[in-house]
Design an enzyme around this catalytic site. Structure first.
Site, PDB file in Angstrom:
ATOM      1  N   TYR A 111      49.397  70.953  64.632  1.00 22.20           N
ATOM      2  CA  TYR A 111      48.935  69.822  63.815  1.00 22.20           C
ATOM      3  C   TYR A 111      50.033  68.753  63.717  1.00 22.20           C
ATOM      4  O   TYR A 111      49.754  67.564  63.614  1.00 22.20           O
ATOM      5  CB  TYR A 111      48.462  70.284  62.441  1.00 22.20           C
ATOM      6  CG  TYR A 111      47.510  69.324  61.777  1.00 22.20           C
ATOM      7  CD1 TYR A 111      46.345  68.903  62.427  1.00 22.20           C
ATOM      8  CD2 TYR A 111      47.767  68.814  60.510  1.00 22.20           C
ATOM      9  CE1 TYR A 111      45.467  68.003  61.827  1.00 22.20           C
ATOM     10  CE2 TYR A 111      46.887  67.918  59.902  1.00 22.20           C
ATOM     11  CZ  TYR A 111      45.744  67.519  60.572  1.00 22.20           C
ATOM     12  OH  TYR A 111      44.884  66.623  59.974  1.00 22.20           O
ATOM     13  N   LYS A 156      48.950  63.317  57.012  1.00 27.72           N
ATOM     14  CA  LYS A 156      48.042  63.733  55.924  1.00 27.72           C
ATOM     15  C   LYS A 156      48.805  63.902  54.606  1.00 27.72           C
ATOM     16  O   LYS A 156      48.255  63.627  53.540  1.00 27.72           O
ATOM     17  CB  LYS A 156      47.295  65.017  56.295  1.00 27.72           C
ATOM     18  CG  LYS A 156      46.247  64.853  57.407  1.00 27.72           C
ATOM     19  CD  LYS A 156      45.173  63.830  57.088  1.00 27.72           C
ATOM     20  CE  LYS A 156      44.001  63.909  58.080  1.00 27.72           C
ATOM     21  NZ  LYS A 156      43.020  62.800  57.866  1.00 27.72           N
ATOM     22  N   ILE A 196      36.699  72.452  61.152  1.00 30.70           N
ATOM     23  CA  ILE A 196      35.300  72.333  61.577  1.00 30.70           C
ATOM     24  C   ILE A 196      35.295  71.865  63.038  1.00 30.70           C
ATOM     25  O   ILE A 196      36.087  70.994  63.399  1.00 30.70           O
ATOM     26  CB  ILE A 196      34.544  71.286  60.709  1.00 30.70           C
ATOM     27  CG1 ILE A 196      34.680  71.607  59.213  1.00 30.70           C
ATOM     28  CG2 ILE A 196      33.071  71.211  61.107  1.00 30.70           C
ATOM     29  CD1 ILE A 196      34.100  70.541  58.287  1.00 30.70           C
ATOM     30  N   LYS A 197      34.417  72.432  63.820  1.00 32.31           N
ATOM     31  CA  LYS A 197      34.350  72.040  65.229  1.00 32.31           C
ATOM     32  C   LYS A 197      33.621  70.706  65.362  1.00 32.31           C
ATOM     33  O   LYS A 197      32.406  70.651  65.458  1.00 32.31           O
ATOM     34  CB  LYS A 197      33.655  73.120  66.054  1.00 32.31           C
ATOM     35  CG  LYS A 197      33.929  72.971  67.542  1.00 32.31           C
ATOM     36  CD  LYS A 197      33.408  74.132  68.354  1.00 32.31           C
ATOM     37  CE  LYS A 197      33.773  73.967  69.811  1.00 32.31           C
ATOM     38  NZ  LYS A 197      33.548  72.601  70.345  1.00 32.31           N
ATOM     39  N   THR A 198      34.374  69.619  65.301  1.00 26.86           N
ATOM     40  CA  THR A 198      33.793  68.287  65.468  1.00 26.86           C
ATOM     41  C   THR A 198      34.452  67.632  66.673  1.00 26.86           C
ATOM     42  O   THR A 198      35.316  68.228  67.313  1.00 26.86           O
ATOM     43  CB  THR A 198      34.072  67.401  64.229  1.00 26.86           C
ATOM     44  OG1 THR A 198      35.494  67.282  64.073  1.00 26.86           O
ATOM     45  CG2 THR A 198      33.459  67.979  62.977  1.00 26.86           C
ATOM     46  N   LEU A 199      34.056  66.399  66.917  1.00 30.44           N
ATOM     47  CA  LEU A 199      34.630  65.668  68.044  1.00 30.44           C
ATOM     48  C   LEU A 199      36.147  65.567  67.941  1.00 30.44           C
ATOM     49  O   LEU A 199      36.866  65.668  68.933  1.00 30.44           O
ATOM     50  CB  LEU A 199      33.994  64.274  68.107  1.00 30.44           C
ATOM     51  CG  LEU A 199      34.193  63.487  69.396  1.00 30.44           C
ATOM     52  CD1 LEU A 199      33.643  64.271  70.596  1.00 30.44           C
ATOM     53  CD2 LEU A 199      33.517  62.137  69.302  1.00 30.44           C
TER      54      LEU A 199
HETATM   55  C1  IMJ Z   1      44.087  68.771  65.269  1.00 31.88           C
HETATM   56  C2  IMJ Z   1      45.199  69.014  66.062  1.00 31.88           C
HETATM   57  C3  IMJ Z   1      45.869  70.222  66.046  1.00 31.88           C
HETATM   58  C4  IMJ Z   1      45.427  71.242  65.226  1.00 31.88           C
HETATM   59  C5  IMJ Z   1      44.306  71.017  64.439  1.00 31.88           C
HETATM   60  C6  IMJ Z   1      43.618  69.780  64.461  1.00 31.88           C
HETATM   61  N1  IMJ Z   1      43.641  71.812  63.541  1.00 31.88           N
HETATM   62  C7  IMJ Z   1      42.592  71.136  62.994  1.00 31.88           C
HETATM   63  C8  IMJ Z   1      42.531  69.865  63.567  1.00 31.88           C
HETATM   64  C9  IMJ Z   1      44.038  73.188  63.247  1.00 31.88           C
HETATM   65  C10 IMJ Z   1      41.665  71.695  61.965  1.00 31.88           C
HETATM   66  C11 IMJ Z   1      41.494  68.800  63.285  1.00 31.88           C
HETATM   67  N2  IMJ Z   1      41.960  67.888  62.211  1.00 31.88           N
HETATM   68  C12 IMJ Z   1      41.965  68.435  60.849  1.00 31.88           C
HETATM   69  C13 IMJ Z   1      42.388  66.580  62.440  1.00 31.88           C
HETATM   70  O1  IMJ Z   1      42.795  65.941  61.495  1.00 31.88           O
HETATM   71  C14 IMJ Z   1      42.351  65.989  63.778  1.00 31.88           C
HETATM   72  C15 IMJ Z   1      42.957  64.783  64.037  1.00 31.88           C
HETATM   73  C16 IMJ Z   1      43.116  64.215  65.352  1.00 31.88           C
HETATM   74  C17 IMJ Z   1      42.516  64.700  66.496  1.00 31.88           C
HETATM   75  C18 IMJ Z   1      42.757  64.095  67.729  1.00 31.88           C
HETATM   76  C19 IMJ Z   1      42.188  64.617  69.004  1.00 31.88           C
HETATM   77  C20 IMJ Z   1      42.124  63.579  70.087  1.00 31.88           C
HETATM   78  C21 IMJ Z   1      43.284  62.623  70.096  1.00 31.88           C
HETATM   79  N3  IMJ Z   1      43.918  62.341  68.926  1.00 31.88           N
HETATM   80  C22 IMJ Z   1      43.614  62.974  67.748  1.00 31.88           C
HETATM   81  N4  IMJ Z   1      44.192  62.508  66.616  1.00 31.88           N
HETATM   82  C23 IMJ Z   1      43.944  63.108  65.447  1.00 31.88           C
HETATM   83  O2  IMJ Z   1      43.629  62.076  71.144  1.00 31.88           O
END
Ligand code: IMJ
Length: 210
Positions: free
Chosen positions: A110, A117, A146-149
């Site tokens: 993350y 965050k 959650i499995k989203t985009l």
């Molecule tokens: C995202 C990355 C790594 C681990 C993650 C996530 N976990 C979860 C998420 C464990 C739950 C999803 N999440 C909570 C997010 O806030 C995702 C943010 C996000 C995702 C992407 C994917 C594509 C990209 N940039 C992104 N930037 C933020 O290029």
């Protein structure tokens, strides 16, 4: 799609695609919202981005530029939206943004989003004081994975979902409807004395240690 869904329920909608880091675009969406709806009662800020390279490997490898972009898109857009819309918000308007537990504890990969965050949740508290002076509220929903985009293509996401399920007190992962239900509550007058808070919808995951 969303437009059909809203219109089938007798609602009205206005879709405008654009770049929230662009001053002119922020001005435009306020102008168009005012024109179509007049005052605005609720805002859902659901915006985040970090470069894909920053979302794996060592956190400390994040570049200054990737850090800046993650903070700009994932945190400053909330401040910008509140700033721009304050003028057309109703007196008891409510704002919700979306967060994740990776702001508090280290979640593999993350990385810079966890730092963003954490800043987002702090911004919610400061904005709550600013907005509270005239009855407006702002809170964050901290949802379980959650499995989203926005989770698509993140390495190991599927195994994270199943290992989470083992640890969650309620024994099941959350879905987008759970997330929407909490947001609907926070945006409603039933939450009239809740502001500046980060509320979990994670099946109880955050209270467990092992
Ligand atoms: C995202 C990355 C790594 C681990 C993650 C996530 N976990 C979860 C998420 C464990 C739950 C999803 N999440 C909570 C997010 O806030 C995702 C943010 C996000 C995702 C992407 C994917 C594509 C990209 N940039 C992104 N930037 C933020 O290029």
């Amino acid at each position: 799609n969303t437009k059909d869904y809203i219109e089938n329920m007798g609602g009205e909608c206005l879709f405008i695609a654009g770049d929230l880091t662009d001053r002119e675009f922020s001005k435009l969406i306020v102008k168009e919202t005012l024109k179509k709806f007049g005052k605005i009662d609720i805002i859902v800020h659901s915006v985040a981005f970090a470069s894909r390279e920053a979302l794996s490997g060592r956190f400390m490898e994040v570049t200054r530029d990737d850090f800046r972009v993650a903070m700009d898109i994932s945190v400053y857009t909330l401040i910008a939206v509140v700033k721009k819309f304050e003028r057309i918000m109703s007196d008891d308007a409510s704002v919700v943004t979306l967060s994740y537990y990776g702001s508090e504890k280290v979640v593999p990969n993350y990385n810079v989003m966890g730092v963003a965050k954490a800043a987002l949740e702090a911004a919610v508290r400061y904005l709550a004081v600013d907005l509270g002076k005239n009855g407006k509220r702002i809170n964050a929903v901290s949802a379980g994975p959650i499995k989203t985009l926005s989770a698509a293509g993140i390495s190991g996401f599927k195994s994270l979902l199943s290992s989470n399920e083992q640890r969650i007190p309620l024994g099941r992962n959350v879905d987008i409807e759970d997330c929407g239900n909490l947001a609907a509550f926070l945006l409603s007058p039933k939450a009239k004395n809740i502001t500046g808070s980060v509320i979990y919808v994670d099946g109880g995951f955050n209270i467990t240690a092992m």
